[in-house]
Design a protein around this motif. Structure first.
Motif, short mmCIF file in Angstrom:
data_model
loop_
_atom_site.label_atom_id
_atom_site.label_comp_id
_atom_site.label_asym_id
_atom_site.label_seq_id
_atom_site.Cartn_x
_atom_site.Cartn_y
_atom_site.Cartn_z
N ARG A 1 5.94 -2.31 -10.79
CA ARG A 1 6.15 -0.98 -10.20
C ARG A 1 6.03 -1.07 -8.68
NH1 ARG A 1 4.84 3.60 -13.73
NH2 ARG A 1 3.78 4.49 -11.95
N LEU A 2 6.58 -0.09 -8.01
CA LEU A 2 6.54 -0.03 -6.55
C LEU A 2 5.47 0.97 -6.13
CD1 LEU A 2 7.90 -0.98 -3.89
CD2 LEU A 2 9.37 1.03 -4.09
N HIS A 3 4.52 0.52 -5.29
CA HIS A 3 3.50 1.41 -4.74
C HIS A 3 3.99 1.91 -3.39
CE1 HIS A 3 -0.18 2.40 -2.43
NE2 HIS A 3 -0.43 3.05 -3.53
N ILE A 4 4.02 3.22 -3.22
CA ILE A 4 4.50 3.85 -1.99
C ILE A 4 3.36 4.65 -1.38
CG2 ILE A 4 6.19 5.44 -1.00
CD1 ILE A 4 7.82 4.94 -3.65
N ARG A 5 3.12 4.43 -0.09
CA ARG A 5 2.11 5.22 0.64
C ARG A 5 2.80 5.84 1.84
NH1 ARG A 5 -3.24 6.09 1.13
NH2 ARG A 5 -4.08 6.40 3.22
N ILE A 6 2.64 7.15 1.96
CA ILE A 6 3.24 7.90 3.06
C ILE A 6 2.12 8.56 3.85
CG2 ILE A 6 4.79 9.79 3.67
CD1 ILE A 6 6.23 9.23 1.03
N GLU A 7 2.08 8.26 5.15
CA GLU A 7 1.08 8.84 6.05
C GLU A 7 1.69 10.05 6.74
OE1 GLU A 7 -2.05 7.76 6.47
OE2 GLU A 7 -1.80 6.06 5.12
N ARG B 1 8.16 21.02 1.76
CA ARG B 1 8.45 20.17 0.61
C ARG B 1 8.77 18.74 1.06
NH1 ARG B 1 13.67 20.50 -2.87
NH2 ARG B 1 13.02 19.37 -4.72
N LEU B 2 8.26 17.76 0.31
CA LEU B 2 8.54 16.35 0.53
C LEU B 2 9.08 15.78 -0.77
CD1 LEU B 2 7.57 13.95 2.73
CD2 LEU B 2 6.33 13.33 0.69
N VAL B 3 10.22 15.10 -0.70
CA VAL B 3 10.89 14.57 -1.91
C VAL B 3 11.14 13.09 -1.71
CG1 VAL B 3 12.90 14.75 -3.40
CG2 VAL B 3 12.01 16.79 -2.30
N LEU B 4 10.85 12.29 -2.75
CA LEU B 4 11.14 10.86 -2.75
C LEU B 4 12.18 10.58 -3.82
CD1 LEU B 4 7.51 9.42 -2.81
CD2 LEU B 4 8.93 9.82 -0.83
N PHE B 5 13.22 9.82 -3.46
CA PHE B 5 14.19 9.38 -4.45
C PHE B 5 14.79 8.06 -4.02
CE2 PHE B 5 16.44 12.29 -1.63
CZ PHE B 5 17.60 11.61 -1.32
N PHE B 6 15.41 7.37 -4.98
CA PHE B 6 16.03 6.07 -4.69
C PHE B 6 17.52 6.25 -4.49
CE2 PHE B 6 12.20 4.81 -7.03
CZ PHE B 6 11.66 3.96 -6.08
N GLU B 7 18.08 5.32 -3.70
CA GLU B 7 19.51 5.39 -3.42
C GLU B 7 20.12 4.01 -3.61
OE1 GLU B 7 21.17 8.28 -0.47
OE2 GLU B 7 21.43 6.42 0.65
N SER B 8 21.35 4.00 -4.16
CA SER B 8 22.12 2.76 -4.30
C SER B 8 23.28 2.81 -3.33
CB SER B 8 22.62 2.61 -5.74
OG SER B 8 23.61 3.59 -6.00
N ALA C 1 1.72 18.92 1.40
CA ALA C 1 0.95 17.71 1.16
C ALA C 1 -0.20 17.58 2.16
CB ALA C 1 1.86 16.49 1.26
N SER C 2 -1.20 16.80 1.76
CA SER C 2 -2.35 16.56 2.64
C SER C 2 -1.99 15.46 3.64
CB SER C 2 -3.56 16.18 1.80
OG SER C 2 -3.28 14.96 1.12
N THR C 3 -2.94 14.65 4.05
CA THR C 3 -2.70 13.65 5.09
C THR C 3 -2.01 12.39 4.60
OG1 THR C 3 -4.90 12.76 4.79
CG2 THR C 3 -4.62 14.44 6.50
N SER C 4 -1.98 12.15 3.29
CA SER C 4 -1.27 10.97 2.78
C SER C 4 -0.86 11.20 1.33
CB SER C 4 -2.13 9.71 2.90
OG SER C 4 -3.21 9.79 2.01
N ILE C 5 0.15 10.43 0.92
CA ILE C 5 0.62 10.47 -0.46
C ILE C 5 0.64 9.04 -0.97
CG2 ILE C 5 2.62 10.91 -1.93
CD1 ILE C 5 3.36 13.19 -0.03
N ASP C 6 0.02 8.79 -2.12
CA ASP C 6 0.04 7.49 -2.78
C ASP C 6 0.66 7.69 -4.15
OD1 ASP C 6 -1.28 5.42 -1.16
OD2 ASP C 6 -2.98 6.81 -1.22
N VAL C 7 1.71 6.91 -4.44
CA VAL C 7 2.37 7.04 -5.73
C VAL C 7 2.91 5.67 -6.14
CG1 VAL C 7 4.59 7.72 -4.72
CG2 VAL C 7 4.05 8.42 -7.02
N SER C 8 2.86 5.38 -7.43
CA SER C 8 3.43 4.15 -7.99
C SER C 8 4.52 4.56 -8.96
CB SER C 8 2.37 3.34 -8.73
OG SER C 8 1.37 2.93 -7.82
N VAL C 9 5.71 3.97 -8.79
CA VAL C 9 6.87 4.39 -9.59
C VAL C 9 7.64 3.19 -10.10
CG1 VAL C 9 7.16 6.58 -8.35
CG2 VAL C 9 8.32 4.55 -7.53
#
Length: 123
Positions: free
Chosen positions: A53-59, A67-74, A89-97
């Motif tokens: 999986r990919l771990h993504i951290r956004i500061e 609104r903040l949206v994450l998506f993949f593009e080809s 959102a708060s000060t950071s976002i941590d997500v694994s996808v």
């Protein structure tokens, strides 16, 4: 002849002064625009986890309203539906996808900006 030379020199001096003043005004206006359009995202980091999986951290600078949206593009466009959405959102976002096979980049879209980040190499 002396009067004509003096007049030409004064006109040239006035044109140079006007040019310098206009350049400085334009630079100050651009600075004002840069300050007014503060960026919503400070940093985006991505690492592959051991499970594939990919771990993504956004500061975010001081949290983010909107609104903040994450998506993949080809190469053809967006791959599937958004993988993560956050409102105010708060000060950071941590997500694994899970990453689709055809995905080439991560797109982080906020109200004021849209960032495209290529996926890191798997090592």
């Amino acid at each position: 002849m002396l009067e004509t030379g003096a007049t030409a020199l004064l006109v040239t001096l006035a044109l140079v002064a006007a040019y310098v003043i206009l350049k400085r005004m334009a630079r100050q206006m651009r600075k004002g625009v840069d300050l007014a359009t503060r960026q919503a995202i400070d940093a985006v980091t991505m690492n592959w986890l051991d499970d594939g999986r990919l771990h993504i951290r956004i500061e975010l600078p001081q949290g983010m309203a909107g609104r903040l949206v994450l998506f993949f593009e080809s190469k053809e466009g967006q791959v599937g539906s958004p993988v993560h959405e956050a409102n105010d959102a708060s000060t950071s976002i941590d997500v694994s996808v899970d990453v689709p096979g055809e995905a080439r980049a991560l797109v982080v879209e906020a109200s004021a900006e849209k960032l495209f980040r290529p996926l890191p190499s798997r090592s």
